[in-house]
Design an enzyme around this catalytic site. Structure first.
Site, mmCIF file in Angstrom:
data_model
loop_
_atom_site.group_PDB
_atom_site.id
_atom_site.type_symbol
_atom_site.label_atom_id
_atom_site.label_comp_id
_atom_site.label_asym_id
_atom_site.label_seq_id
_atom_site.Cartn_x
_atom_site.Cartn_y
_atom_site.Cartn_z
ATOM 1 N N LYS A 16 0.824 -1.203 0.000
ATOM 2 C CA LYS A 16 0.000 0.000 0.000
ATOM 3 C C LYS A 16 0.867 1.266 0.000
ATOM 4 C CE LYS A 16 -3.344 -2.849 -0.094
ATOM 5 N NZ LYS A 16 -4.209 -3.330 0.948
HETATM 6 C C1 LIG Z 1 -5.145 -4.489 1.385
HETATM 7 C C2 LIG Z 1 -6.604 -4.373 1.494
HETATM 8 C C3 LIG Z 1 -7.317 -4.802 2.623
HETATM 9 C C4 LIG Z 1 -6.700 -5.596 3.738
HETATM 10 O O1 LIG Z 1 -5.654 -4.971 4.354
HETATM 11 P P1 LIG Z 1 -4.574 -5.832 5.189
HETATM 12 O O2 LIG Z 1 -3.757 -4.742 5.815
HETATM 13 O O3 LIG Z 1 -3.819 -6.652 4.216
HETATM 14 O O4 LIG Z 1 -5.309 -6.642 6.183
HETATM 15 C C5 LIG Z 1 -8.682 -4.553 2.677
HETATM 16 N N1 LIG Z 1 -9.320 -3.948 1.653
HETATM 17 C C6 LIG Z 1 -8.672 -3.560 0.548
HETATM 18 C C7 LIG Z 1 -9.437 -2.887 -0.536
HETATM 19 C C8 LIG Z 1 -7.302 -3.767 0.429
HETATM 20 O O5 LIG Z 1 -6.675 -3.413 -0.707
#
Ligand SMILES: *Cc1c(COP(=O)(O)O)cnc(C)c1O
Length: 399
Positions: free
Chosen positions: A202
């Site tokens: 991210k």
């Molecule tokens: C990455 C992501 C998540 C989950 O996040 P984690 O930190 O991996 O638990 C949830 N929703 C979306 C849209 C994501 O891209």
């Protein structure tokens, strides 16, 4: 300029890149390493002073009153779903064009996810479809800021306020959109609760981690309890042995190690965003009007954070399907991906909710490709992706 394309790498030709360009990658600086090292040598490894410091910085950066850190974005979604009061008998409306965690958190809370299809240009949840999906049981809306584009929160707020079951809580899944704005308002101020993922793929990372941005003091207090077993007294505030578990919670705490990384990364957020926006602009400029590709539409008033770029193949101009293009691009050294397999098509969801169909999301999925985009990339990297797309689509074009 005419480009002469050699044989495709998948057919034994020379790849555009010798090493794979990943679709996402974290940026770790010497300052990040020093900050994590200092945390490791401190008295605290788990939640200590660095977590509240990171939360305060995150709140300041996003314009939210509170940021509550969690051990993952998924844990933060779970916390937000419970804080919103979702429970058995309730429904929350979300998009099929997301990672499964967005819908799973509704089930964790004992409620039922309902889906509303997306809009064809942006792949953001369609407010008209949301309005049609609202029932007296609906308690929350759970839009996703797909690829870093904030959803249409003004339209969603009107629907939330007019719902028969009372005003709905809007939980933004902003895992892709930290730093984005819509009509000049930053992500973190557009919804009742805004969930971030701080996974390494991210925009900003704490290793594993997440956060909920929230203005309401009571919701913030609930979220803090929920991530710490439902215990009302924060560890650091305790002066004797007493503590009171007042509701069922979880251990969803972020570590001081992760918070140290997050704070250090946060000082470079604007630079990360600028780079992502410049790379996205180059993709849009170079691939706009492409004979074999459709590029994303940015809705008016939206300044996306560009967690990734995406393209849709014009399959009527190609003699192969998305899978063949995907594998040919991977062979060229381009780490394309697909975001997302629509949630309702996963076996678990098919079994639980048989017969669901969301034609816009399904049609998009069949021709979708995620293009590499991260703050460590250069304009030359984008040009490699464009060259590989040209090479592969030219080789596979009809006629
Ligand atoms: C990455 C992501 C998540 C989950 O996040 P984690 O930190 O991996 O638990 C949830 N929703 C979306 C849209 C994501 O891209």
């Amino acid at each position: 300029m005419t480009i002469r394309h050699g044989a495709l790498a998948i057919d034994g030709g020379t790849p555009v890149r010798s090493a794979l360009l990943p679709y996402a990658h974290q940026q770790i600086s010497d300052e990040d390493v020093a900050a994590v090292t200092a945390a490791l040598r401190s008295d605290w490894l788990t939640t200590g002073p660095r977590v509240p410091a990171f939360e305060a910085e995150l709140a300041r950066a996003t314009g939210a009153r509170h940021a509550v850190a969690f051990s993952s974005g998924t844990a933060a979604l779970h916390g937000a779903a419970v804080a919103a009061g979702l429970g058995p008998g309730d429904e929350a409306i979300t998009t099929p064009m997301t990672f499964v965690a967005t819908a799973n958190c509704v089930l964790y809370a004992g409620a039922e996810p309902r889906f509303a299809d997306v809009m064809p240009g942006s792949l953001l949840i369609d407010p008209e479809r949301v309005a049609a999906a609202v029932t007296p049981r609906t308690k929350a809306l759970l839009p996703v800021d797909y690829a870093g584009h904030p959803a249409d929160y003004a339209a969603l707020r009107e629907i939330a306020d007019a719902a028969p079951g009372g005003p709905l809580t809007i939980i933004a899944d902003a895992s892709h959109s930290l730093g984005a704005t819509r009509d000049g308002r930053t992500v973190g101020t557009l919804a009742d609760m805004t969930v971030l993922s701080l996974h390494p793929a991210k925009i900003l990372t704490t290793g594993e981690g997440g956060a909920v941005l929230v203005d309401d003091d009571d919701l913030a207090a609930r979220l803090k309890r929920f991530r710490n077993h439902g215990i009302a007294t924060e560890l650091s505030a305790r002066r004797d042995w007493t503590y009171a578990m007042v509701e069922l919670g979880y251990n969803y705490r972020l570590t001081d190690i992760g918070a140290a990384l997050g704070s250090s990364q946060l000082s470079r957020l604007q630079a990360f965003l600028e780079r992502r926006r410049a790379l996205a602009a180059r993709y849009l400029q170079r691939l706009g009007g492409h004979p074999h590709l459709e590029m994303p539409e940015v809705e008016p008033g939206v300044d996306p954070a560009w967690h990734f770029a995406f393209a849709r193949l014009r399959l009527d101009t190609l003699r192969v399907d998305r899978g063949a293009v995907f594998h040919a691009l991977r062979a060229e050294g381009i780490g394309v991906n697909v975001h997302y397999i629509p949630v309702h098509l996963h076996p678990f969801y098919r079994e639980r909710y048989p017969g669901l169909s969301f034609p816009v999301a399904e049609a998009a999925y069949g021709r979708l490709l995620t293009l590499p985009l991260h703050a460590g990339m250069t304009a030359d990297d984008v040009d490699d992706v464009v060259a590989a797309l040209d090479k592969v689509t030219t080789a596979y074009r009809v006629g």
